[in-house]
Design a protein around this motif. Sequence first.
Motif, PDB file in Angstrom:
ATOM      1  N   ALA A  56      -5.668  14.204  -3.005  1.00  0.00           N
ATOM      2  CA  ALA A  56      -6.845  13.886  -2.200  1.00  0.00           C
ATOM      3  C   ALA A  56      -7.140  12.391  -2.229  1.00  0.00           C
ATOM      4  CB  ALA A  56      -8.051  14.688  -2.696  1.00  0.00           C
ATOM      5  N   PHE A  57      -7.037  11.793  -3.406  1.00  0.00           N
ATOM      6  CA  PHE A  57      -7.283  10.358  -3.537  1.00  0.00           C
ATOM      7  C   PHE A  57      -6.223   9.558  -2.779  1.00  0.00           C
ATOM      8  CE2 PHE A  57      -6.486   6.337  -5.791  1.00  0.00           C
ATOM      9  CZ  PHE A  57      -7.740   5.757  -5.722  1.00  0.00           C
ATOM     10  N   ALA A  58      -4.958   9.946  -2.936  1.00  0.00           N
ATOM     11  CA  ALA A  58      -3.865   9.217  -2.294  1.00  0.00           C
ATOM     12  C   ALA A  58      -3.971   9.286  -0.787  1.00  0.00           C
ATOM     13  CB  ALA A  58      -2.518   9.772  -2.758  1.00  0.00           C
ATOM     14  N   ASP A  59      -4.374  10.435  -0.264  1.00  0.00           N
ATOM     15  CA  ASP A  59      -4.503  10.592   1.186  1.00  0.00           C
ATOM     16  C   ASP A  59      -5.576   9.655   1.731  1.00  0.00           C
ATOM     17  OD1 ASP A  59      -3.485  12.651   3.362  1.00  0.00           O
ATOM     18  OD2 ASP A  59      -5.627  12.393   3.730  1.00  0.00           O
ATOM     19  N   ARG A  60      -6.703   9.566   1.041  1.00  0.00           N
ATOM     20  CA  ARG A  60      -7.777   8.678   1.493  1.00  0.00           C
ATOM     21  C   ARG A  60      -7.373   7.218   1.383  1.00  0.00           C
ATOM     22  NH1 ARG A  60     -12.031   8.438   4.808  1.00  0.00           N
ATOM     23  NH2 ARG A  60     -11.954  10.683   4.485  1.00  0.00           N
ATOM     24  N   GLN A  61      -6.684   6.844   0.316  1.00  0.00           N
ATOM     25  CA  GLN A  61      -6.244   5.464   0.162  1.00  0.00           C
ATOM     26  C   GLN A  61      -5.207   5.102   1.222  1.00  0.00           C
ATOM     27  OE1 GLN A  61      -7.685   3.205  -2.040  1.00  0.00           O
ATOM     28  NE2 GLN A  61      -9.099   4.939  -2.173  1.00  0.00           N
ATOM     29  N   PHE A  62      -4.354   6.059   1.571  1.00  0.00           N
ATOM     30  CA  PHE A  62      -3.396   5.831   2.657  1.00  0.00           C
ATOM     31  C   PHE A  62      -4.140   5.536   3.957  1.00  0.00           C
ATOM     32  CE2 PHE A  62      -1.291   7.648   6.373  1.00  0.00           C
ATOM     33  CZ  PHE A  62      -0.050   7.017   6.357  1.00  0.00           C
ATOM     34  N   LEU A  63      -5.176   6.319   4.260  1.00  0.00           N
ATOM     35  CA  LEU A  63      -5.966   6.066   5.464  1.00  0.00           C
ATOM     36  C   LEU A  63      -6.522   4.647   5.462  1.00  0.00           C
ATOM     37  CD1 LEU A  63      -8.582   8.334   7.160  1.00  0.00           C
ATOM     38  CD2 LEU A  63      -9.256   6.057   6.429  1.00  0.00           C
ATOM     39  N   ILE A  64      -7.092   4.245   4.349  1.00  0.00           N
ATOM     40  CA  ILE A  64      -7.687   2.910   4.261  1.00  0.00           C
ATOM     41  C   ILE A  64      -6.639   1.837   4.538  1.00  0.00           C
ATOM     42  CG2 ILE A  64      -8.709   1.235   2.653  1.00  0.00           C
ATOM     43  CD1 ILE A  64     -10.079   3.673   1.284  1.00  0.00           C
ATOM     44  N   ARG A  65      -5.472   1.954   3.908  1.00  0.00           N
ATOM     45  CA  ARG A  65      -4.437   0.927   4.081  1.00  0.00           C
ATOM     46  C   ARG A  65      -3.878   0.941   5.504  1.00  0.00           C
ATOM     47  NH1 ARG A  65      -2.816   3.340  -0.684  1.00  0.00           N
ATOM     48  NH2 ARG A  65      -0.864   4.100   0.226  1.00  0.00           N
ATOM     49  N   ALA A  66      -3.692   2.136   6.073  1.00  0.00           N
ATOM     50  CA  ALA A  66      -3.121   2.230   7.412  1.00  0.00           C
ATOM     51  C   ALA A  66      -4.080   1.661   8.456  1.00  0.00           C
ATOM     52  CB  ALA A  66      -2.770   3.679   7.739  1.00  0.00           C
ATOM     53  N   VAL A  67      -5.342   2.024   8.383  1.00  0.00           N
ATOM     54  CA  VAL A  67      -6.322   1.503   9.347  1.00  0.00           C
ATOM     55  C   VAL A  67      -6.454  -0.006   9.202  1.00  0.00           C
ATOM     56  CG1 VAL A  67      -8.761   1.522  10.019  1.00  0.00           C
ATOM     57  CG2 VAL A  67      -7.579   3.683   9.524  1.00  0.00           C
ATOM     58  N   ARG A  68      -6.505  -0.470   7.973  1.00  0.00           N
ATOM     59  CA  ARG A  68      -6.619  -1.916   7.731  1.00  0.00           C
ATOM     60  C   ARG A  68      -5.422  -2.658   8.323  1.00  0.00           C
ATOM     61  NH1 ARG A  68      -7.166  -2.568   1.765  1.00  0.00           N
ATOM     62  NH2 ARG A  68      -4.894  -2.586   1.789  1.00  0.00           N
ATOM     63  N   HIS A  69      -4.210  -2.118   8.109  1.00  0.00           N
ATOM     64  CA  HIS A  69      -3.016  -2.763   8.648  1.00  0.00           C
ATOM     65  C   HIS A  69      -3.053  -2.785  10.178  1.00  0.00           C
ATOM     66  CE1 HIS A  69       1.165  -3.890   9.285  1.00  0.00           C
ATOM     67  NE2 HIS A  69       1.256  -2.866  10.127  1.00  0.00           N
ATOM     68  N   LEU A  70      -3.390  -1.659  10.787  1.00  0.00           N
ATOM     69  CA  LEU A  70      -3.374  -1.590  12.249  1.00  0.00           C
ATOM     70  C   LEU A  70      -4.437  -2.497  12.864  1.00  0.00           C
ATOM     71  CD1 LEU A  70      -2.711   2.211  12.817  1.00  0.00           C
ATOM     72  CD2 LEU A  70      -1.090   0.310  12.979  1.00  0.00           C
ATOM     73  N   ALA A  71      -5.590  -2.570  12.235  1.00  0.00           N
ATOM     74  CA  ALA A  71      -6.658  -3.416  12.765  1.00  0.00           C
ATOM     75  C   ALA A  71      -6.375  -4.893  12.532  1.00  0.00           C
ATOM     76  CB  ALA A  71      -7.997  -3.029  12.140  1.00  0.00           C
ATOM     77  N   GLU A  72      -5.891  -5.235  11.331  1.00  0.00           N
ATOM     78  CA  GLU A  72      -5.671  -6.645  10.994  1.00  0.00           C
ATOM     79  C   GLU A  72      -4.386  -7.203  11.588  1.00  0.00           C
ATOM     80  OE1 GLU A  72      -5.701  -6.924   6.744  1.00  0.00           O
ATOM     81  OE2 GLU A  72      -7.861  -7.308   6.646  1.00  0.00           O
ATOM     82  N   GLU A  73      -3.289  -6.450  11.437  1.00  0.00           N
ATOM     83  CA  GLU A  73      -1.962  -6.975  11.765  1.00  0.00           C
ATOM     84  C   GLU A  73      -1.479  -6.584  13.157  1.00  0.00           C
ATOM     85  OE1 GLU A  73      -0.654  -9.054   9.677  1.00  0.00           O
ATOM     86  OE2 GLU A  73      -2.172  -8.691   8.120  1.00  0.00           O
ATOM     87  N   ARG A  74      -1.968  -5.470  13.687  1.00  0.00           N
ATOM     88  CA  ARG A  74      -1.471  -4.969  14.969  1.00  0.00           C
ATOM     89  C   ARG A  74      -2.506  -5.041  16.082  1.00  0.00           C
ATOM     90  NH1 ARG A  74       4.151  -3.493  14.693  1.00  0.00           N
ATOM     91  NH2 ARG A  74       4.629  -3.582  12.462  1.00  0.00           N
ATOM     92  N   GLY A  75      -3.699  -5.457  15.755  1.00  0.00           N
ATOM     93  CA  GLY A  75      -4.727  -5.634  16.783  1.00  0.00           C
ATOM     94  C   GLY A  75      -5.244  -4.351  17.405  1.00  0.00           C
ATOM     95  N   ILE A  76      -5.111  -3.232  16.714  1.00  0.00           N
ATOM     96  CA  ILE A  76      -5.589  -1.967  17.255  1.00  0.00           C
ATOM     97  C   ILE A  76      -7.119  -1.936  17.192  1.00  0.00           C
ATOM     98  CG2 ILE A  76      -5.615   0.545  16.965  1.00  0.00           C
ATOM     99  CD1 ILE A  76      -2.996  -0.559  18.072  1.00  0.00           C
ATOM    100  N   ARG A  77      -7.723  -1.565  18.307  1.00  0.00           N
ATOM    101  CA  ARG A  77      -9.180  -1.539  18.417  1.00  0.00           C
ATOM    102  C   ARG A  77      -9.716  -0.158  18.804  1.00  0.00           C
ATOM    103  NH1 ARG A  77      -8.173  -5.155  15.810  1.00  0.00           N
ATOM    104  NH2 ARG A  77      -8.552  -7.386  16.163  1.00  0.00           N
ATOM    105  N   GLN A  78      -8.811   0.840  18.863  1.00  0.00           N
ATOM    106  CA  GLN A  78      -9.225   2.193  19.205  1.00  0.00           C
ATOM    107  C   GLN A  78      -8.542   3.192  18.263  1.00  0.00           C
ATOM    108  OE1 GLN A  78     -10.087   2.587  23.757  1.00  0.00           O
ATOM    109  NE2 GLN A  78      -7.951   1.992  23.548  1.00  0.00           N
ATOM    110  N   PHE A  79      -9.309   4.139  17.762  1.00  0.00           N
ATOM    111  CA  PHE A  79      -8.798   5.122  16.808  1.00  0.00           C
ATOM    112  C   PHE A  79      -9.297   6.508  17.202  1.00  0.00           C
ATOM    113  CE2 PHE A  79      -8.869   1.067  14.728  1.00  0.00           C
ATOM    114  CZ  PHE A  79      -7.764   1.055  13.892  1.00  0.00           C
ATOM    115  N   LEU A  80      -8.359   7.461  17.246  1.00  0.00           N
ATOM    116  CA  LEU A  80      -8.679   8.863  17.485  1.00  0.00           C
ATOM    117  C   LEU A  80      -8.326   9.622  16.216  1.00  0.00           C
ATOM    118  CD1 LEU A  80      -9.503  11.273  19.226  1.00  0.00           C
ATOM    119  CD2 LEU A  80      -7.222  11.219  20.278  1.00  0.00           C
TER     120      LEU A  80
END
Length: 271
Positions: A56-80
């Motif tokens: 459960a902890f790892a899944d949430r931390q994965f979400l945090i890192r993935a969203v951060r990467h997509l927003a910071e490095e890939r310029g993603i501004r929309q999430f479903l």
Amino acid sequence: MSENQAADTPQKRPDTGTAHNARVWNYWQGGKGNYEVDQQVGDHVAGMIPIIRDIAFADRQFLIRAVRHLAEERGIRQFLDIGTGLPALENTHEIAQRIAPASRIVYVDNDPVVLAHARARLTSTKDGATAYIDADAHDPDTILRIAGETLDFTKPVALMLLGILNFILDDTEAQAIARRLLEPLAPGSFLVLTHPTTEPELGGALQLEAMEFWNANAKPPVTARSSKEIGQYFNGLTLLEPGLVSCSLWRPDPGDEPTVVPQLGAVAEKH
């Protein structure tokens, strides 16, 4: 102008007599949005597979890192974000809007307890938007139709399917749902996915007996899949490094000493 929306659906009463996934997951993460029945089933499963809280902890931390990467490095501004579960300390919109306040996020779940918490806590910045859809992952057309009121599908979207396709028991249906959700998304969109695995080297064998107990005592029923089966969700997409791995090993933060868990995760780009 800020936007905070919830689909206008009849208020559903929570089933407090049967354990439900979102609430048990919340219990494993140390949250308070759960009932005694959720705690009882959660404790029993934890006795069968002690690593469950690490998952459960790892899944949430994965979400945090993935969203951060997509927003910071890939310029993603929309999430479903489908199968969002109960609000946690760090949610998709909070991570994304901290980086880019104009980010737009649509959450999808069908648990009435999740809906109540979402209405109270999943609020947007004034420049962005946060919406909640009360819908079922088995109905991707409804999800896409309503999400399209908040998201612009002509621009890239991150499709978040964390721990949700494991509740679609039929392999063919699960793959069809993933394809349907990706279909209208613009090139440059991403699929972000986690899924429990049966791979023995990751401890997957422990999950099978626990899942049998879960399916007899909780809702909705769940299944695990092999890495090959999970990898098929990414057909036609380009996996980001390090590929499909234990979600705790996907780009861990410097200084982390992650526990390897039988929950695979990956991020892949649509071209």
